[in-house]
Design an enzyme around this catalytic site. Sequence first.
Site, PDB file in Angstrom:
ATOM      1  N   ARG A  15      27.258  36.264  38.739  1.00 57.64           N
ATOM      2  CA  ARG A  15      27.354  36.057  40.491  1.00 57.64           C
ATOM      3  C   ARG A  15      26.447  37.464  40.634  1.00 57.64           C
ATOM      4  NH1 ARG A  15      34.908  36.240  39.634  1.00 57.64           N
ATOM      5  NH2 ARG A  15      33.214  36.768  37.315  1.00 57.64           N
ATOM      6  N   LYS A  75      31.971  43.035  39.122  1.00 56.73           N
ATOM      7  CA  LYS A  75      33.337  43.016  38.391  1.00 56.73           C
ATOM      8  C   LYS A  75      32.988  44.629  38.238  1.00 56.73           C
ATOM      9  CE  LYS A  75      35.080  40.998  35.717  1.00 56.73           C
ATOM     10  NZ  LYS A  75      36.604  40.862  36.336  1.00 56.73           N
ATOM     11  N   TYR A  94      35.244  44.035  42.356  1.00 58.78           N
ATOM     12  CA  TYR A  94      36.794  43.876  41.592  1.00 58.78           C
ATOM     13  C   TYR A  94      36.388  45.375  40.354  1.00 58.78           C
ATOM     14  CZ  TYR A  94      37.796  39.212  43.431  1.00 58.78           C
ATOM     15  OH  TYR A  94      37.315  37.996  43.505  1.00 58.78           O
ATOM     16  N   HIS A  96      40.917  45.995  38.672  1.00 58.58           N
ATOM     17  CA  HIS A  96      42.315  45.419  37.302  1.00 58.58           C
ATOM     18  C   HIS A  96      42.281  47.239  36.850  1.00 58.58           C
ATOM     19  CE1 HIS A  96      41.618  40.968  38.834  1.00 58.58           C
ATOM     20  NE2 HIS A  96      40.418  41.227  38.828  1.00 58.58           N
ATOM     21  N   GLU A 118      41.216  43.059  44.389  1.00 57.62           N
ATOM     22  CA  GLU A 118      42.165  42.471  44.375  1.00 57.62           C
ATOM     23  C   GLU A 118      43.163  42.548  45.386  1.00 57.62           C
ATOM     24  OE1 GLU A 118      41.923  45.267  41.136  1.00 57.62           O
ATOM     25  OE2 GLU A 118      40.373  44.378  41.662  1.00 57.62           O
ATOM     26  N   SER A 134      40.267  32.964  42.736  1.00 57.74           N
ATOM     27  CA  SER A 134      41.699  32.253  41.994  1.00 57.74           C
ATOM     28  C   SER A 134      41.624  30.573  42.058  1.00 57.74           C
ATOM     29  CB  SER A 134      43.124  32.976  42.473  1.00 57.74           C
ATOM     30  OG  SER A 134      42.991  34.090  42.145  1.00 57.74           O
ATOM     31  N   LEU A 240      51.579  36.553  38.443  1.00 64.22           N
ATOM     32  CA  LEU A 240      50.492  37.724  39.001  1.00 64.22           C
ATOM     33  C   LEU A 240      51.107  38.981  39.776  1.00 64.22           C
ATOM     34  CD1 LEU A 240      47.524  39.395  40.033  1.00 64.22           C
ATOM     35  CD2 LEU A 240      47.735  37.780  41.733  1.00 64.22           C
ATOM     36  N   ALA A 268      45.770  35.287  33.989  1.00 65.71           N
ATOM     37  CA  ALA A 268      46.223  36.139  34.190  1.00 65.71           C
ATOM     38  C   ALA A 268      45.326  37.460  33.237  1.00 65.71           C
ATOM     39  CB  ALA A 268      47.683  36.016  34.569  1.00 65.71           C
ATOM     40  N   ILE A 269      44.545  37.057  32.364  1.00 63.05           N
ATOM     41  CA  ILE A 269      44.126  38.099  31.297  1.00 63.05           C
ATOM     42  C   ILE A 269      43.401  39.606  31.402  1.00 63.05           C
ATOM     43  CG2 ILE A 269      42.397  36.958  31.161  1.00 63.05           C
ATOM     44  CD1 ILE A 269      44.563  38.825  28.411  1.00 63.05           C
ATOM     45  N   ASP A 270      43.025  39.503  32.919  1.00 59.60           N
ATOM     46  CA  ASP A 270      42.641  40.479  33.397  1.00 59.60           C
ATOM     47  C   ASP A 270      43.075  41.070  34.042  1.00 59.60           C
ATOM     48  OD1 ASP A 270      43.092  39.099  36.154  1.00 59.60           O
ATOM     49  OD2 ASP A 270      41.666  38.477  36.301  1.00 59.60           O
ATOM     50  N   ALA A 299      37.948  36.819  30.107  1.00 58.62           N
ATOM     51  CA  ALA A 299      38.613  37.971  31.716  1.00 58.62           C
ATOM     52  C   ALA A 299      38.004  37.408  33.154  1.00 58.62           C
ATOM     53  CB  ALA A 299      38.589  39.289  31.998  1.00 58.62           C
ATOM     54  N   ASN A 300      36.589  36.827  32.638  1.00 54.24           N
ATOM     55  CA  ASN A 300      35.474  36.544  33.996  1.00 54.24           C
ATOM     56  C   ASN A 300      35.353  35.358  34.025  1.00 54.24           C
ATOM     57  OD1 ASN A 300      33.644  36.521  31.907  1.00 54.24           O
ATOM     58  ND2 ASN A 300      32.343  37.337  33.473  1.00 54.24           N
ATOM     59  N   MET A 301      36.213  34.602  34.343  1.00 54.05           N
ATOM     60  CA  MET A 301      36.062  32.889  33.944  1.00 54.05           C
ATOM     61  C   MET A 301      35.118  32.312  35.424  1.00 54.05           C
ATOM     62  SD  MET A 301      40.175  31.190  33.541  1.00 54.05           S
ATOM     63  CE  MET A 301      39.582  29.938  33.392  1.00 54.05           C
TER      64      MET A 301
END
Length: 371
Positions: A15, A75, A94, A96, A118, A134, A240, A268-270, A299-301
């Site tokens: 991205r 990211k 982002y 996190h 986020e 999401s 979340l 939800a891993i991030d 973590a970045n699906m």
Amino acid sequence: MLIGVPQEIKNHEYRVGLTPASVRELCAHGHQVLVQRGAGAAIGLGDEDYRAAGATLVPDAASVFAQAELIVKVKEPQPSELALLRAGQILYTYLHLAPDPALTAALLKSGAVCIAYETITGPGHTLPLLAPMSEVAGRMAVQVGASLLEKSHGGMGVLLGGVPGVPAAHVVILGAGTVGTNAVQIAVGMGAQVTVLNRGIDKLRTLDHQYGNRIHTLLASAHHIEQAVLDADLVIGSALVAGAAAPRLVSRALVARMKKGSVVVDVAIDQGGCFETSHPTTHADPTFVVDGVLHYCVANMPGSVARTSTFALNNATLPHALALADKGWQRALREDPHLRHGLNIAQGQVTHAAVAQQLGYPCVPAEQLLG
């Protein structure tokens, strides 16, 4: 304002922070935009597209960070990028931070102004900059899980939608927020048996009105979670708490009792993950097995559908990028309480209560830093 867009360097992250259309909009407001060469090439956004939109191309990330007042990313900064941040520079991406004390400490040390996508809010306690990713992750979670259930990919060899005379797979979705509702849509569309659990009843009512007897809804008590997870072929974790670590809903002991060859996709891993057995993975090495249960915890699906994700993300992030550039961060945050909620770190202080509480820092309200 001078705005910089470096190429993303996280594992298999394609991205890009700004599309050419977003660059054009910022330039129309009188700003300058620096874009690292090749930043969008992997998703068909070439350097010529950026140049035509008004950007100046620079050769490397160091050039971007050295000159830009506002850094727009996707990211969280990686170690080599953290070393390039400077005091007073605005980082808009982002982050996190709650499950990542090392990143938090590095950002505090940098003195940068760190605004996290986020935690920016919208009307009705929504999270509009988290929502598009999401949506992507929720839809992806089902198709990823369906693939992993195939025997050749490590699963038990179950077809998600079944066939006549053979039951469909049972998909359990923990959480009925944006990820969960999008996962429900795809799972129902693929013909799975679907159970969705949520702590609040209102979202379950909404899903029941939409899908009726095509899904089962349960309040997310410990008893219901245990029953559903033990019967599941695929479990999607999507719970979340904005800015804070994700709630641990499934213990290691419960994972040990799940069906062998079942699949966990922990979206939800991030934020730390919903499963005690989860730990972050990458697109290069996305899965691991615990007690016979296949875990997918990338973590970045949305990075794997990077073109779709980039355009969806820019739709949400551009208005705030314009506000920050037009007004400067202090005025922009003073005038917009929703954007103000995005401020996580500034001037060496943690300014988001959930992050501060999770990591043991004092919280300095953003208002104290805004003049």
